[in-house]
Design a protein around this motif. Structure first.
Motif, PDB file in Angstrom:
ATOM      1  N   TRP A  33       0.825  -1.203   0.000  1.00 12.89           N
ATOM      2  CA  TRP A  33       0.000   0.000   0.000  1.00 12.89           C
ATOM      3  C   TRP A  33       0.862   1.256   0.000  1.00 12.89           C
ATOM      4  CZ3 TRP A  33      -5.151   0.662  -0.677  1.00 12.89           C
ATOM      5  CH2 TRP A  33      -5.964  -0.480  -0.592  1.00 12.89           C
ATOM      6  N   ARG A  34       1.872   1.271   0.829  1.00 16.58           N
ATOM      7  CA  ARG A  34       2.733   2.451   0.901  1.00 16.58           C
ATOM      8  C   ARG A  34       3.512   2.640  -0.404  1.00 16.58           C
ATOM      9  NH1 ARG A  34       2.961   0.019   5.930  1.00 16.58           N
ATOM     10  NH2 ARG A  34       2.497   1.328   7.740  1.00 16.58           N
ATOM     11  N   ILE A  44      -0.197   3.721   8.253  1.00 13.76           N
ATOM     12  CA  ILE A  44      -1.505   3.439   7.648  1.00 13.76           C
ATOM     13  C   ILE A  44      -2.560   3.311   8.742  1.00 13.76           C
ATOM     14  CG2 ILE A  44      -2.882   1.714   6.410  1.00 13.76           C
ATOM     15  CD1 ILE A  44      -0.432   1.108   4.722  1.00 13.76           C
ATOM     16  N   VAL A  45      -3.638   4.073   8.599  1.00 15.10           N
ATOM     17  CA  VAL A  45      -4.779   4.017   9.516  1.00 15.10           C
ATOM     18  C   VAL A  45      -5.986   3.520   8.724  1.00 15.10           C
ATOM     19  CG1 VAL A  45      -6.274   5.308  11.081  1.00 15.10           C
ATOM     20  CG2 VAL A  45      -3.854   5.954  10.848  1.00 15.10           C
ATOM     21  N   PHE A  68      -4.650   7.149   5.107  1.00 18.75           N
ATOM     22  CA  PHE A  68      -5.939   6.687   5.627  1.00 18.75           C
ATOM     23  C   PHE A  68      -6.693   5.881   4.575  1.00 18.75           C
ATOM     24  CE2 PHE A  68      -4.703  10.278   8.149  1.00 18.75           C
ATOM     25  CZ  PHE A  68      -4.991   9.868   9.441  1.00 18.75           C
ATOM     26  N   ILE A  69      -7.243   4.750   5.023  1.00 18.83           N
ATOM     27  CA  ILE A  69      -8.032   3.882   4.147  1.00 18.83           C
ATOM     28  C   ILE A  69      -9.362   3.604   4.821  1.00 18.83           C
ATOM     29  CG2 ILE A  69      -8.155   1.661   2.958  1.00 18.83           C
ATOM     30  CD1 ILE A  69      -5.064   1.561   3.153  1.00 18.83           C
ATOM     31  N   GLY A  70     -10.446   3.911   4.136  1.00 20.76           N
ATOM     32  CA  GLY A  70     -11.780   3.591   4.623  1.00 20.76           C
ATOM     33  C   GLY A  70     -12.304   2.376   3.882  1.00 20.76           C
ATOM     34  N   SER A  71     -12.759   1.374   4.623  1.00 16.58           N
ATOM     35  CA  SER A  71     -13.214   0.130   4.000  1.00 16.58           C
ATOM     36  C   SER A  71     -14.693  -0.113   4.289  1.00 16.58           C
ATOM     37  CB  SER A  71     -12.388  -1.042   4.529  1.00 16.58           C
ATOM     38  OG  SER A  71     -12.810  -2.258   3.958  1.00 16.58           O
ATOM     39  N   ASP A  72     -15.430  -0.457   3.243  1.00 19.18           N
ATOM     40  CA  ASP A  72     -16.846  -0.786   3.368  1.00 19.18           C
ATOM     41  C   ASP A  72     -17.233  -1.572   2.124  1.00 19.18           C
ATOM     42  OD1 ASP A  72     -19.216   0.760   5.300  1.00 19.18           O
ATOM     43  OD2 ASP A  72     -19.885  -0.462   3.614  1.00 19.18           O
ATOM     44  N   VAL A 112      -0.736  -2.566   8.989  1.00 20.17           N
ATOM     45  CA  VAL A 112      -1.563  -1.435   9.425  1.00 20.17           C
ATOM     46  C   VAL A 112      -1.107  -0.960  10.802  1.00 20.17           C
ATOM     47  CG1 VAL A 112      -3.922  -0.742  10.034  1.00 20.17           C
ATOM     48  CG2 VAL A 112      -3.511  -2.212   8.045  1.00 20.17           C
ATOM     49  N   ASP A 113      -1.114   0.356  11.010  1.00 19.82           N
ATOM     50  CA  ASP A 113      -0.676   0.928  12.280  1.00 19.82           C
ATOM     51  C   ASP A 113      -1.819   1.138  13.268  1.00 19.82           C
ATOM     52  OD1 ASP A 113       2.371   2.100  11.879  1.00 19.82           O
ATOM     53  OD2 ASP A 113       1.247   1.998  10.015  1.00 19.82           O
TER      54      ASP A 113
END
Length: 218
Positions: A33-34, A44-45, A68-72, A112-113
């Motif tokens: 991801w990075r 990563i949040v 930042f990653i929002g998952s849904d 992930v942090d």
């Protein structure tokens, strides 16, 4: 499916800040991801069950030095957050459309942090306990991808879900657990950064107390 939802699905399919099944990067960013997506080495949040992405975007505004990653799973909801991020030219936020059950197929161990769970469906029926996003089943998934010492947060209006989660965490003997059943009359407010989702504003207007907890992954 209505025309509005179809239009939103079509829109997010073209966006660089949404990764979803069918996208060439979906499933290809594990441990990358990075490197491949954010092109930096920042923490990563992840917000699971992010809905409209208000918390994800809110955090991205405050902390440009983090990713930042929002998952849904619901694309029509992700459209809102991805639109805000695009309009505000926030390069440190993206969205992942997937089932939370598949989260370990999208992130490597310790990648992930920090994880946020904000106002999840409480799943009040006993037969749905395993579907609660704070059940042991899901906590195992989160703790696999969060690095040791990383923090997992829960913010909710639902008393029974808060009590259930607290009991689960105490049974697991997690590290550095802090919690409150009345966030805005506690000294833990700073941990939530003053970000209010649309639902939270509604709850507060109705006099509902917000519950919050966090713990560190071993």
């Amino acid at each position: 499916m209505g025309r509005s939802k179809l239009a939103k699905f079509a829109a997010i399919a073209e966006r660089e800040n949404v990764i979803e099944p069918g996208n060439e990067l979906y499933g290809q960013l594990v441990d990358k991801w990075r490197e491949l997506h954010f092109e930096n080495d920042n923490p990563i949040v992840l917000e699971v069950g992010c809905g409209r992405g208000e918390y994800t975007v809110g955090m991205a505004r405050l902390f440009p030095e983090k990713n930042f990653i929002g998952s849904d799973i619901k694309g029509a909801r992700l459209w809102k957050g991805s639109t805000l991020a695009e309009e505000e030219e926030l390069e440190n936020v993206t969205f992942l459309r997937t089932f939370i059950e598949n989260i370990t197929e999208n992130f490597a161990e310790n990648e992930v942090d920090e994880i946020w769970i904000t106002f999840p469906d409480p799943r009040p029926r006993d037969r749905d306990i395993k579907r609660r996003l704070t059940s042991p089943r899901f906590l195992d998934l989160y703790e696999h991808i969060v690095k040791p010492g990383g923090i997992i947060h829960l913010k909710t209006d639902n008393g029974p879900l808060y009590d259930y989660t607290l009991e689960v965490l105490q049974e697991r003997q997690v590290k550095s657990l802090i919690h409150t059943s009345d966030l805005y009359n506690s000294d833990l407010q700073e941990h939530t950064m003053g970000i209010h989702t649309t639902y939270e504003k509604r709850y507060l207007a109705e006099g509902v107390k917000i519950k919050y907890l966090q713990y560190k992954v071993s």
